[in-house]
Design a protein around this motif. Structure first.
Motif, PDB file in Angstrom:
ATOM      1  N   LYS A  58       0.825  -1.200   0.000  1.00 34.50           N
ATOM      2  CA  LYS A  58       0.000   0.000   0.000  1.00 34.50           C
ATOM      3  C   LYS A  58       0.862   1.253   0.000  1.00 34.50           C
ATOM      4  CE  LYS A  58      -3.523   2.520   2.590  1.00 34.50           C
ATOM      5  NZ  LYS A  58      -4.398   2.563   3.792  1.00 34.50           N
ATOM      6  N   ALA A  59       1.918   1.276   0.824  1.00 40.54           N
ATOM      7  CA  ALA A  59       2.790   2.446   0.881  1.00 40.54           C
ATOM      8  C   ALA A  59       3.515   2.649  -0.446  1.00 40.54           C
ATOM      9  CB  ALA A  59       3.800   2.289   2.021  1.00 40.54           C
ATOM     10  N   MET A  60       3.963   1.561  -1.091  1.00 41.31           N
ATOM     11  CA  MET A  60       4.631   1.683  -2.374  1.00 41.31           C
ATOM     12  C   MET A  60       3.682   2.241  -3.434  1.00 41.31           C
ATOM     13  SD  MET A  60       7.837   1.027  -2.357  1.00 41.31           S
ATOM     14  CE  MET A  60       8.015   0.965  -4.127  1.00 41.31           C
ATOM     15  N   ALA A  61       2.429   1.806  -3.401  1.00 41.23           N
ATOM     16  CA  ALA A  61       1.455   2.317  -4.370  1.00 41.23           C
ATOM     17  C   ALA A  61       1.230   3.811  -4.166  1.00 41.23           C
ATOM     18  CB  ALA A  61       0.148   1.543  -4.245  1.00 41.23           C
ATOM     19  N   GLN A  62       1.138   4.245  -2.903  1.00 34.99           N
ATOM     20  CA  GLN A  62       0.968   5.672  -2.624  1.00 34.99           C
ATOM     21  C   GLN A  62       2.183   6.469  -3.084  1.00 34.99           C
ATOM     22  OE1 GLN A  62       0.267   5.792   1.584  1.00 34.99           O
ATOM     23  NE2 GLN A  62      -1.907   5.299   1.405  1.00 34.99           N
ATOM     24  N   LEU A  63       3.380   5.940  -2.807  1.00 35.56           N
ATOM     25  CA  LEU A  63       4.602   6.635  -3.201  1.00 35.56           C
ATOM     26  C   LEU A  63       4.725   6.710  -4.721  1.00 35.56           C
ATOM     27  CD1 LEU A  63       7.258   7.959  -2.299  1.00 35.56           C
ATOM     28  CD2 LEU A  63       8.295   5.686  -2.293  1.00 35.56           C
ATOM     29  N   ASP A  64       4.441   5.613  -5.412  1.00 37.35           N
ATOM     30  CA  ASP A  64       4.523   5.596  -6.874  1.00 37.35           C
ATOM     31  C   ASP A  64       3.566   6.614  -7.483  1.00 37.35           C
ATOM     32  OD1 ASP A  64       6.451   3.644  -6.820  1.00 37.35           O
ATOM     33  OD2 ASP A  64       5.066   1.987  -7.213  1.00 37.35           O
ATOM     34  N   GLU A  65       2.339   6.683  -6.961  1.00 33.79           N
ATOM     35  CA  GLU A  65       1.374   7.649  -7.496  1.00 33.79           C
ATOM     36  C   GLU A  65       1.855   9.071  -7.272  1.00 33.79           C
ATOM     37  OE1 GLU A  65      -3.223   8.965  -6.659  1.00 33.79           O
ATOM     38  OE2 GLU A  65      -1.529   9.440  -5.358  1.00 33.79           O
ATOM     39  N   ALA A  66       2.389   9.349  -6.061  1.00 31.72           N
ATOM     40  CA  ALA A  66       2.851  10.698  -5.756  1.00 31.72           C
ATOM     41  C   ALA A  66       3.976  11.116  -6.705  1.00 31.72           C
ATOM     42  CB  ALA A  66       3.319  10.777  -4.304  1.00 31.72           C
ATOM     43  N   ARG A  88       4.634   9.898  -9.678  1.00 32.86           N
ATOM     44  CA  ARG A  88       4.075  10.022 -11.025  1.00 32.86           C
ATOM     45  C   ARG A  88       3.368  11.368 -11.220  1.00 32.86           C
ATOM     46  NH1 ARG A  88       1.094   6.011 -10.712  1.00 32.86           N
ATOM     47  NH2 ARG A  88      -0.992   6.925 -10.668  1.00 32.86           N
ATOM     48  N   LEU A  89       2.782  11.903 -10.129  1.00 39.00           N
ATOM     49  CA  LEU A  89       2.065  13.176 -10.216  1.00 39.00           C
ATOM     50  C   LEU A  89       2.939  14.386  -9.912  1.00 39.00           C
ATOM     51  CD1 LEU A  89      -1.312  12.142  -8.502  1.00 39.00           C
ATOM     52  CD2 LEU A  89      -0.845  12.393 -10.953  1.00 39.00           C
ATOM     53  N   GLY A  90       4.241  14.154  -9.708  1.00 34.19           N
ATOM     54  CA  GLY A  90       5.149  15.286  -9.570  1.00 34.19           C
ATOM     55  C   GLY A  90       5.890  15.405  -8.270  1.00 34.19           C
ATOM     56  N   ALA A  91       5.650  14.539  -7.315  1.00 42.36           N
ATOM     57  CA  ALA A  91       6.395  14.603  -6.059  1.00 42.36           C
ATOM     58  C   ALA A  91       7.853  14.176  -6.279  1.00 42.36           C
ATOM     59  CB  ALA A  91       5.744  13.711  -5.008  1.00 42.36           C
TER      60      ALA A  91
END
Length: 489
Positions: free
Chosen positions: A315-323, A325-328
């Motif tokens: 779950k944490a990896m999915a959140q980090l990957d999305e962030a 990908r969106l510019g974080a």
């Protein structure tokens, strides 16, 4: 008897897996044993109950080395996290209720009630049998502290620890047995979701659930069908607000510890940092420096350990990957060569936006997202714009500003120039609002959670009637009106 048309008697729900179902039989027997034991346990004096809690505390500390080892092996805790967040806090909680429960539950007395001559006494009586569902991340303190409160209130306890810690649970069972509680007073039930459901269906008088928000909703729905009251201590997405006048180095140090304690696997972790634009660069530079200096790994002496569960890692990896990908932007080291479960390097993120999942959903991993704000109202709005409301922190040298911000934050607690204090001090009530649950654990409120309030009034009973009884006397009416004006006008 004829009922009005609007009255519709409730129909019992069909429940093929109800209390009489074979799979539920063990939980029914446990509940019967607890109910049979409760009257005698309740009759014990406070000093007699405290003697058991004292013995429990001393046995816990006697075996501290074994507990630290088990917490590390099964719970992925560093030695310091195991000592500080479980053993120390559990021992403090046990001693607090052992010493203070009698005074906190002392009856309140009232003399005269208005124009009546009654006296009154308000008592706190035990609710009966309590079901405590404890999580895996702080298995000692979140099991033993509420258990001590319930026991000192006069309740019997059914404790359901996390099924993810079988060896630690076996040691916990040994601890309770060696303490020597009377039969049925404290019982440990093992199992997963089916155990919780079976225990609720067996009909406890109160449920205290500590865990994730979705699981808490499931517990609440099941208990509601039987009108069983609940205390729910659920997830969080705690914000830290760093004002322009804050002690920046202290704030950065607090953020790094608050975010990475137990690898971020705490409901009270610092999960978002909102930094005033005037100190954003200084704060971020210091937070990154501190994070990169941490000793991290799955063995040896370390500051931050691995994650305890594969699902938490995913779950944490999915959140980090999305962030990302969106510019974080990941500002810290550790990801250069790729990482697999259970390792998750302590991570500072910049360039985050409020709509990202990593800024909205609970993250059980060592991730510290940092973003800026310009005005105080903006910081409060961003801090409150999540489904959770457990805790928060404010860093500023202005006392009035700190208190103003703390009051405006939609949380059950707030620390000023510190983090994770409310759950560390067993004297203080702790709990949340919104998706973080309701009710309070710890402190006097945590003790009263296991009590029913009873009011007893007493009249000497010498007169054959009272002025406000039938038949109403017309001659007394003007005197009562005069009394009303004199006392309340």
């Amino acid at each position: 008897m004829t009922f009005p048309a609007f009255y519709q008697p409730e129909q019992p729900e069909s429940n093929p897996a109800g209390p009489d179902h074979p799979e539920k039989a063990p939980y029914v027997r446990m509940m019967e044993a607890a109910r049979n034991a409760q009257p005698d346990w309740r009759r014990l004096s406070f000093p007699e109950r405290a003697a058991y809690v004292r013995r429990l505390r001393k046995l816990l500390i006697r075996d501290k080395e074994e507990w630290i080892g088990l917490l590390g092996e099964e719970g992925a805790k560093t030695p310091m996290d195991a000592l500080f967040t479980d053993l120390v806090t559990a021992a403090q909680g046990l001693k607090h209720y052992e010493k203070k429960a009698a005074r906190m539950l002392r009856p309140r007395r009232y003399r005269r009630l208005g124009f009546l001559s009654e006296r009154a006494r308000v008592l706190q009586e035990p609710v009966g049998t309590v079901l405590l569902v404890a999580p895996w991340n702080f298995p000692l303190q979140l099991a033993l502290v509420p258990a001590a409160a319930a026991l000192m209130a006069g309740c019997t306890v059914l404790l359901k620890p996390s099924e993810r810690l079988p060896r630690l649970n076996a040691k916990l069972r040994e601890l309770l047995a060696e303490t020597g509680f009377p039969a049925g007073v404290v019982q440990l039930a093992e199992g997963a979701r089916e155990a919780v459901e079976g225990l609720i269906d067996a009909g406890p008088d109160k449920v205290l659930f500590t865990g994730g928000t979705e699981a808490g909703r499931s517990v609440y729905r099941r208990a509601a069908g039987r009108l069983i009251p609940c205390e729910l201590e659920l997830g969080g997405k705690d914000a830290m607000i760093v004002c322009g006048d804050a002690h920046v180095k202290r704030a950065a140090q607090a953020a790094v510890w608050g975010a990475f304690l137990h690898a971020g696997q705490a409901c009270l972790s610092v999960e978002r940092v909102l930094v005033h634009e005037s100190v954003f660069a200084e704060f971020t530079e210091e937070a990154v420096r501190l994070t990169n200096s941490l000793r991290y790994g799955d063995r040896g002496w370390r500051d931050v350990g691995p994650l305890a569960t594969r699902d938490g890692w995913e779950k944490a990896m999915a959140q980090l990957d999305e962030a990302v990908r969106l510019g974080a932007v990941v500002q810290t080291k550790g990801w250069e060569e790729g990482v697999d479960s259970p390792l998750f390097p302590p991570t500072v993120l910049t360039g985050v936006t409020p709509g990202m999942k990593i800024m909205q959903e609970e993250t059980f991993a060592p991730v510290l997202p940092v973003m800026t704000f310009r005005e105080e109202r903006e910081a409060v709005r961003l801090a409150n714009a999540v489904p959770y409301g457990l805790s928060a922190s404010v860093f500023t040298k202005d006392r009035k500003r700190a208190l103003r911000l703390a009051r405006e934050l939609e949380t059950g607690s707030c620390s000023i120039n510190n983090v994770i204090v409310p759950v560390s001090d067993v004297r203080l009530p702790f709990g949340g609002m919104k998706g973080s649950g309701f009710g309070r654990i710890r402190g006097r409120e945590g003790l009263l959670a296991f009590c029913r309030t009873k009011t007893i009034t007493r009249e000497r009973g010498l007169a054959k009637s009272a002025v406000n009884w039938f038949p109403y006397r017309e001659t007394a009416f003007p005197y009562m009106k005069a009394w009303l004006s004199r006392w309340y006008g």
